[in-house]
Design a protein around this motif. Structure first.
Motif, PDB file in Angstrom:
ATOM      1  N   ASN A  50       0.829  -1.204   0.000  1.00  0.00           N
ATOM      2  CA  ASN A  50       0.000   0.000   0.000  1.00  0.00           C
ATOM      3  C   ASN A  50       0.868   1.260   0.000  1.00  0.00           C
ATOM      4  OD1 ASN A  50      -2.714   1.157   0.106  1.00  0.00           O
ATOM      5  ND2 ASN A  50      -2.036   1.961   2.068  1.00  0.00           N
ATOM      6  N   ARG A  51       1.941   1.278   0.794  1.00  0.00           N
ATOM      7  CA  ARG A  51       2.848   2.441   0.803  1.00  0.00           C
ATOM      8  C   ARG A  51       3.427   2.690  -0.587  1.00  0.00           C
ATOM      9  NH1 ARG A  51       3.943   0.948   6.082  1.00  0.00           N
ATOM     10  NH2 ARG A  51       5.476  -0.623   5.536  1.00  0.00           N
ATOM     11  N   ARG A  52       3.820   1.619  -1.271  1.00  0.00           N
ATOM     12  CA  ARG A  52       4.372   1.777  -2.621  1.00  0.00           C
ATOM     13  C   ARG A  52       3.319   2.313  -3.593  1.00  0.00           C
ATOM     14  NH1 ARG A  52       7.544  -3.779  -3.190  1.00  0.00           N
ATOM     15  NH2 ARG A  52       5.512  -4.361  -2.510  1.00  0.00           N
ATOM     16  N   GLN A  56       3.483   5.767  -5.615  1.00  0.00           N
ATOM     17  CA  GLN A  56       3.355   5.814  -7.079  1.00  0.00           C
ATOM     18  C   GLN A  56       2.257   6.792  -7.501  1.00  0.00           C
ATOM     19  OE1 GLN A  56       2.684   1.742  -8.218  1.00  0.00           O
ATOM     20  NE2 GLN A  56       4.842   1.177  -8.025  1.00  0.00           N
ATOM     21  N   GLU A  57       1.150   6.803  -6.757  1.00  0.00           N
ATOM     22  CA  GLU A  57       0.064   7.720  -7.088  1.00  0.00           C
ATOM     23  C   GLU A  57       0.518   9.167  -6.895  1.00  0.00           C
ATOM     24  OE1 GLU A  57      -4.700   8.338  -6.348  1.00  0.00           O
ATOM     25  OE2 GLU A  57      -3.547   7.477  -4.690  1.00  0.00           O
ATOM     26  N   LYS A  58       1.232   9.445  -5.807  1.00  0.00           N
ATOM     27  CA  LYS A  58       1.743  10.805  -5.574  1.00  0.00           C
ATOM     28  C   LYS A  58       2.692  11.221  -6.694  1.00  0.00           C
ATOM     29  CE  LYS A  58       1.409  10.918  -0.552  1.00  0.00           C
ATOM     30  NZ  LYS A  58       2.162  10.922   0.712  1.00  0.00           N
ATOM     31  N   ASP A 145     -16.451  30.462 -10.246  1.00  0.00           N
ATOM     32  CA  ASP A 145     -15.080  29.942 -10.386  1.00  0.00           C
ATOM     33  C   ASP A 145     -15.051  28.792 -11.377  1.00  0.00           C
ATOM     34  OD1 ASP A 145     -14.037  31.672  -8.518  1.00  0.00           O
ATOM     35  OD2 ASP A 145     -13.592  30.140  -7.008  1.00  0.00           O
ATOM     36  N   GLU A 146     -13.994  28.769 -12.169  1.00  0.00           N
ATOM     37  CA  GLU A 146     -13.657  27.590 -12.965  1.00  0.00           C
ATOM     38  C   GLU A 146     -12.364  27.058 -12.374  1.00  0.00           C
ATOM     39  OE1 GLU A 146     -13.805  27.951 -17.278  1.00  0.00           O
ATOM     40  OE2 GLU A 146     -15.052  29.748 -17.019  1.00  0.00           O
ATOM     41  N   ALA A 147     -12.328  25.755 -12.146  1.00  0.00           N
ATOM     42  CA  ALA A 147     -11.170  25.171 -11.471  1.00  0.00           C
ATOM     43  C   ALA A 147     -10.864  23.788 -12.015  1.00  0.00           C
ATOM     44  CB  ALA A 147     -11.428  25.094  -9.971  1.00  0.00           C
ATOM     45  N   GLU A 148      -9.627  23.400 -11.809  1.00  0.00           N
ATOM     46  CA  GLU A 148      -9.194  22.037 -12.084  1.00  0.00           C
ATOM     47  C   GLU A 148      -8.831  21.430 -10.741  1.00  0.00           C
ATOM     48  OE1 GLU A 148      -6.184  19.575 -15.024  1.00  0.00           O
ATOM     49  OE2 GLU A 148      -5.813  21.717 -14.689  1.00  0.00           O
ATOM     50  N   ILE A 149      -9.338  20.236 -10.495  1.00  0.00           N
ATOM     51  CA  ILE A 149      -9.189  19.587  -9.194  1.00  0.00           C
ATOM     52  C   ILE A 149      -8.634  18.180  -9.408  1.00  0.00           C
ATOM     53  CG2 ILE A 149     -10.402  18.817  -7.123  1.00  0.00           C
ATOM     54  CD1 ILE A 149     -12.683  20.834  -8.053  1.00  0.00           C
ATOM     55  N   ILE A 150      -7.556  17.867  -8.718  1.00  0.00           N
ATOM     56  CA  ILE A 150      -6.978  16.513  -8.774  1.00  0.00           C
ATOM     57  C   ILE A 150      -7.295  15.836  -7.452  1.00  0.00           C
ATOM     58  CG2 ILE A 150      -4.892  15.143  -9.076  1.00  0.00           C
ATOM     59  CD1 ILE A 150      -3.656  17.653 -10.443  1.00  0.00           C
ATOM     60  N   ILE A 151      -8.032  14.741  -7.539  1.00  0.00           N
ATOM     61  CA  ILE A 151      -8.481  14.032  -6.340  1.00  0.00           C
ATOM     62  C   ILE A 151      -7.781  12.675  -6.260  1.00  0.00           C
ATOM     63  CG2 ILE A 151     -10.463  13.119  -5.078  1.00  0.00           C
ATOM     64  CD1 ILE A 151     -12.232  15.069  -6.640  1.00  0.00           C
ATOM     65  N   PRO A 152      -6.916  12.479  -5.253  1.00  0.00           N
ATOM     66  CA  PRO A 152      -6.286  11.170  -5.082  1.00  0.00           C
ATOM     67  C   PRO A 152      -7.344  10.096  -4.797  1.00  0.00           C
ATOM     68  CG  PRO A 152      -5.342  12.798  -3.570  1.00  0.00           C
ATOM     69  CD  PRO A 152      -6.523  13.423  -4.228  1.00  0.00           C
ATOM     70  N   SER A 153      -7.006   8.871  -5.093  1.00  0.00           N
ATOM     71  CA  SER A 153      -7.988   7.783  -4.987  1.00  0.00           C
ATOM     72  C   SER A 153      -8.611   7.664  -3.600  1.00  0.00           C
ATOM     73  CB  SER A 153      -7.351   6.455  -5.399  1.00  0.00           C
ATOM     74  OG  SER A 153      -6.265   6.132  -4.558  1.00  0.00           O
ATOM     75  N   HIS A 154      -7.838   7.926  -2.543  1.00  0.00           N
ATOM     76  CA  HIS A 154      -8.397   7.764  -1.189  1.00  0.00           C
ATOM     77  C   HIS A 154      -9.457   8.816  -0.876  1.00  0.00           C
ATOM     78  CE1 HIS A 154      -5.233  10.733  -0.261  1.00  0.00           C
ATOM     79  NE2 HIS A 154      -5.983  11.062   0.767  1.00  0.00           N
ATOM     80  N   LEU A 155      -9.518   9.891  -1.664  1.00  0.00           N
ATOM     81  CA  LEU A 155     -10.567  10.910  -1.496  1.00  0.00           C
ATOM     82  C   LEU A 155     -11.650  10.767  -2.561  1.00  0.00           C
ATOM     83  CD1 LEU A 155      -8.350  14.049  -0.779  1.00  0.00           C
ATOM     84  CD2 LEU A 155      -9.582  12.628   0.883  1.00  0.00           C
ATOM     85  N   ALA A 156     -11.544   9.718  -3.366  1.00  0.00           N
ATOM     86  CA  ALA A 156     -12.509   9.486  -4.450  1.00  0.00           C
ATOM     87  C   ALA A 156     -13.192   8.137  -4.208  1.00  0.00           C
ATOM     88  CB  ALA A 156     -11.811   9.543  -5.805  1.00  0.00           C
ATOM     89  N   ILE A 168     -10.673   0.827  -9.891  1.00  0.00           N
ATOM     90  CA  ILE A 168     -10.184   0.913  -8.522  1.00  0.00           C
ATOM     91  C   ILE A 168      -8.904   1.743  -8.468  1.00  0.00           C
ATOM     92  CG2 ILE A 168     -11.217  -1.298  -7.873  1.00  0.00           C
ATOM     93  CD1 ILE A 168      -8.410  -2.524  -8.016  1.00  0.00           C
ATOM     94  N   ARG A 169      -8.683   2.397  -7.324  1.00  0.00           N
ATOM     95  CA  ARG A 169      -7.480   3.192  -7.040  1.00  0.00           C
ATOM     96  C   ARG A 169      -7.210   4.251  -8.110  1.00  0.00           C
ATOM     97  NH1 ARG A 169      -4.469   1.040  -2.672  1.00  0.00           N
ATOM     98  NH2 ARG A 169      -2.993   2.680  -3.117  1.00  0.00           N
TER      99      ARG A 169
END
Length: 185
Positions: A50-52, A56-58, A145-156, A168-169
């Protein structure tokens, strides 16, 4: 003499039973400890994997940001956002009813959903029903506002995906425009 032999046999039988029981309990304890070690090894291995994956996602998010050439704000949760065009109203708050035009893509650019296809996204901030990362990001925006948002998998959608188009992920990239912000009093 027969009584003496019976006593010796009885003592021998009792000692044998005690030794066998002790050996069995030692074996059970060793087996239990081996299982514990095995479970601990499995847990440690899963944590390492999971740490890896998180690392990798970061890295993938950082590469996306670098390739975009834009400045993103990173929050403590790992969410990243940037304002493309600034709106003109108050900051959105928990409880506000929000209407969004949106485009949702995976980090690799694949289009997943959009308001053109699915209709505008309408929700009450802080009441669930959308990704926690989207709710977090919306609290940094204003109407218009117009925005671009990057959501990591743990917040999605995390380990489950959405069961349809989002694997998944998956890291999600929203491009949103806040059409309405109805203050819910």
């Amino acid at each position: 003499m027969l009584r003496f032999l019976l006593k010796i046999l009885t003592v021998f039988a009792v000692m044998s039973i005690v030794c066998i029981m002790e050996a069995c309990s030692d074996g059970a304890e060793r087996a239990k400890n081996a299982g514990f070690a095995n479970n601990k090894q499995q847990k440690d291995s899963l944590e390492d994997i999971n740490r890896r994956l998180v690392s990798q996602e970061k890295e993938a998010i950082n590469e996306y940001i670098l390739n975009s050439g834009a400045d993103f704000v990173k929050t403590g949760t790992g969410l990243c956002y940037r304002i493309i065009n600034q709106g003109d109203s108050e900051l959105i708050r928990t409880g506000d009813i929000i209407v969004l035009d949106y485009e949702l893509r995976l980090l690799n650019g694949d289009l997943i959903y959009s308001s053109d296809e699915s209709g505008k996204k309408v929700f009450v901030v802080g009441h669930g029903g959308v990704e926690s990362g989207l709710e977090e990001a919306i609290l940094h925006l204003h109407r218009g506002d117009e925005a671009e948002i990057i959501i990591p998998s743990h917040l999605a959608y995390g380990l489950a995906g959405d069961g349809d188009r989002i694997p998944i992920r998956s890291t999600l990239v929203y491009k949103v425009k806040v059409i309405e912000n109805q203050i819910n009093k």
